[in-house]
Design an enzyme around this catalytic site. Structure first.
Site, PDB file in Angstrom:
ATOM      1  N   HIS A 164       0.836  -1.221   0.000  1.00 46.50           N
ATOM      2  CA  HIS A 164       0.000   0.000   0.000  1.00 46.50           C
ATOM      3  C   HIS A 164       0.865   1.263   0.000  1.00 46.50           C
ATOM      4  CE1 HIS A 164      -3.362  -2.670   1.276  1.00 46.50           C
ATOM      5  NE2 HIS A 164      -2.408  -3.236   1.988  1.00 46.50           N
ATOM      6  N   SER A 285      15.563  21.564 -15.636  1.00 45.41           N
ATOM      7  CA  SER A 285      14.372  22.355 -15.912  1.00 45.41           C
ATOM      8  C   SER A 285      14.800  23.696 -16.488  1.00 45.41           C
ATOM      9  CB  SER A 285      13.583  22.564 -14.615  1.00 45.41           C
ATOM     10  OG  SER A 285      12.788  23.727 -14.716  1.00 45.41           O
ATOM     11  N   LYS A 291      16.533  21.520 -10.401  1.00 45.31           N
ATOM     12  CA  LYS A 291      15.884  20.270 -10.803  1.00 45.31           C
ATOM     13  C   LYS A 291      16.808  19.297 -11.521  1.00 45.31           C
ATOM     14  CE  LYS A 291      11.533  20.081 -11.307  1.00 45.31           C
ATOM     15  NZ  LYS A 291      10.546  19.258 -10.615  1.00 45.31           N
ATOM     16  N   GLU A 298      10.289   8.389 -16.651  1.00 49.48           N
ATOM     17  CA  GLU A 298       8.895   8.798 -16.900  1.00 49.48           C
ATOM     18  C   GLU A 298       8.437   8.322 -18.276  1.00 49.48           C
ATOM     19  OE1 GLU A 298       8.191  13.059 -15.398  1.00 49.48           O
ATOM     20  OE2 GLU A 298      10.359  12.806 -15.368  1.00 49.48           O
TER      21      GLU A 298
END
Ligand code: ARG
Length: 466
Positions: A164, A285, A291, A298
């Site tokens: 979970h 970024s 970043k 992804e």
């Protein structure tokens, strides 16, 4: 034949037509922009077919030799990038046949004896998908090897095991990585299984009903590496379940990659901070200078969209199609190519990231102890040492967790008298099982997370993947 190529394209089947196809017809009908990827398969099929026509004396030896020589020239043109593709010739089959006529003259017209584009395209796509499956299996092995060597190097490193997405029980990083080796092995197995079923040759089914020529289908099947010819000519030209099966295997594999990719995305966030990826697999970024984004992970996570989409797409194209061939089936190719392109990239990127990633042991180990992750070990101790039924031990442990929560400490820091207040039989050696390291070391059951088990399993896999 450069005078009027529209008439030429039309002329391969245009005997009963008196006008050229309209522009929209040509646009919707032409597949050459994508099925040019079947050129090598088409030529291989033509070579086998011509050799068989020669051997069975359906065509003369001289014609066969002329055809083979012409195909050699075409192969060279393909690899040299000089082959004159023409959209008015519709597809790869007619582009190659028309070129062969240009190159060798009338003998080329004999190549299509006892053959149709229907069995031709069924063959070409089967060959392409078969190769794609083999290639994928090879790529899966490369990824498995990367996982196994990372797992061996980190068989002892603690990390939180989650259910979970909540702290459950500590595990080792090696154990976690090895879970994917198992998944990938089943993925490879699905591609291999699909290959066995797909490895029958449809060539010789002709348009749909077979042929009156004395062809030797076993000969072409063997020449093209198939186990045998397909047994029913209608099925031969209309079956695309081999593609559906390969796409199913691809979808499941992409789903596994997507799960691992998602974990990498989580692990590299500063909030988790479990692993780092180098510049090779991250991007910055344009506005936020701090970043380092895990774009590759992804995108691997996203690829299942295109791949499962391809499965859905081809399934819907095939659904409700009456036997035998329907032009609908021309639209199977774009999704099949797109799916395997996506899977190829995803597997390559994942293998790269696994090799590249550096675990941050201290952060993972600290996280492994958070959230009373050794509560099960406490309960197991009560069962083992005091002979309590597990349910009762579970209850007492729940009370211990509640106490620890109240005191703001972890289980290993609960005072002995607090534990003894819950059960007077508890002794100080209970602390031996309350550390994440002890917890992990104790899980020696087959397939469990103890470093010994993980090392043994990964060593075995390393051998197997050699
Ligand atoms: N380009 C076609 C396809 O991909 C080849 C088969 C055409 N057959 C036909 N009967 N028109 O399906």
């Amino acid at each position: 034949m450069s005078d009027d190529s529209k008439v030429l394209g039309h002329s391969l089947w245009g005997g009963r037509f008196s006008a050229k196809p309209g522009a929209i017809m040509e646009a919707i009908n032409a597949s050459i922009s994508f099925d040019k990827r079947l050129a090598a398969q088409d030529i291989a099929g033509s070579r086998a077919h011509a050799a068989m026509l020669g051997a069975t004396e359906i065509i003369t030896g001289a014609d066969e030799r002329a055809i083979q020589a012409g195909l050699t020239t075409i192969e060279a043109e393909m690899s040299g990038g000089t082959f004159p593709f023409r959209v008015e010739l519709e597809d790869i089959h007619m582009n190659i046949e028309a070129r062969l006529i240009e190159l060798i003259g009338p003998a080329a017209g004999r190549l299509h004896t006892a053959r149709s584009r229907n069995d031709q395209v069924a063959l070409d796509l089967r060959l392409w998908v078969r190769e794609a499956c083999d290639h994928t299996v090879g790529q899966i092995e490369i990824l498995q090897r990367a996982l196994v060597s990372k797992a061996l190097a980190h068989a002892d490193d603690l990390m939180p095991g989650l259910t979970h997405l909540q702290s459950a029980q500590p595990v080792t990083f090696g154990h976690h990585l090895m879970a994917y080796v198992e998944m990938l092995e089943r993925d490879a197995g699905r591609f291999k299984d699909a290959r066995v079923r797909m490895n029958e040759c449809p060539l010789g089914a002709a348009a749909l009903a077979g042929t009156s020529f004395p062809i030797d289908r076993a000969m072409t099947a063997k020449a093209l590496g198939f186990d045998r010819p397909t047994a029913n000519s209608l099925d031969s030209v209309s079956a695309r379940d081999f593609a559906l099966e390969a796409l199913s295997a691809a979808s499941i594999c992409a789903t596994h990659l997507s799960r691992l990719a998602e974990e990498i995305v989580l692990w590299v966030t500063p909030q988790f901070g479990f692993v780092t990826l180098s510049d090779a697999f991250t991007t910055g970024s344009s506005i936020m200078p701090q970043k380092r984004n895990p774009d590759a992970a992804e995108l691997v996570r996203a690829k299942v969209g295109a791949i499962l989409g391809a499965l859905v797409s081809v399934t819907v194209v095939m659904k409700g199609l009456p036997l035998a061939y329907g032009k609908d089936m021309q639209d199977d190719k774009v999704p099949v190519f797109a799916a395997f392109d996506a899977l190829e990239l995803a597997l390559a990127a994942m293998a790269g990231m696994i090799g590249d990633m550096a675990p941050r042991h201290a952060a993972m180990e600290a996280a492994a102890g958070i959230g009373y992750s050794t509560a099960t070990d406490l309960a197991d101790w009560l069962v083992r040492r005091l002979g309590l039924p597990f349910r009762e031990a579970h209850h007492i442990t729940g009370a211990a967790v509640k106490q620890a929560e109240g005191l703001g400490v972890d289980l290993a820091s609960l005072p002995l008298d607090a534990l003894q207040a819950l059960n007077s039989g508890i002794t100080a050696d209970i602390y031996d099982v309350l550390s994440p390291r002890a917890s992990v070391a104790s899980r020696r059951s087959y397939g469990g997370t103890s470093p010994d088990q993980v090392r043994a399993q990964s060593a075995q896999w390393k051998n197997r993947l050699k």
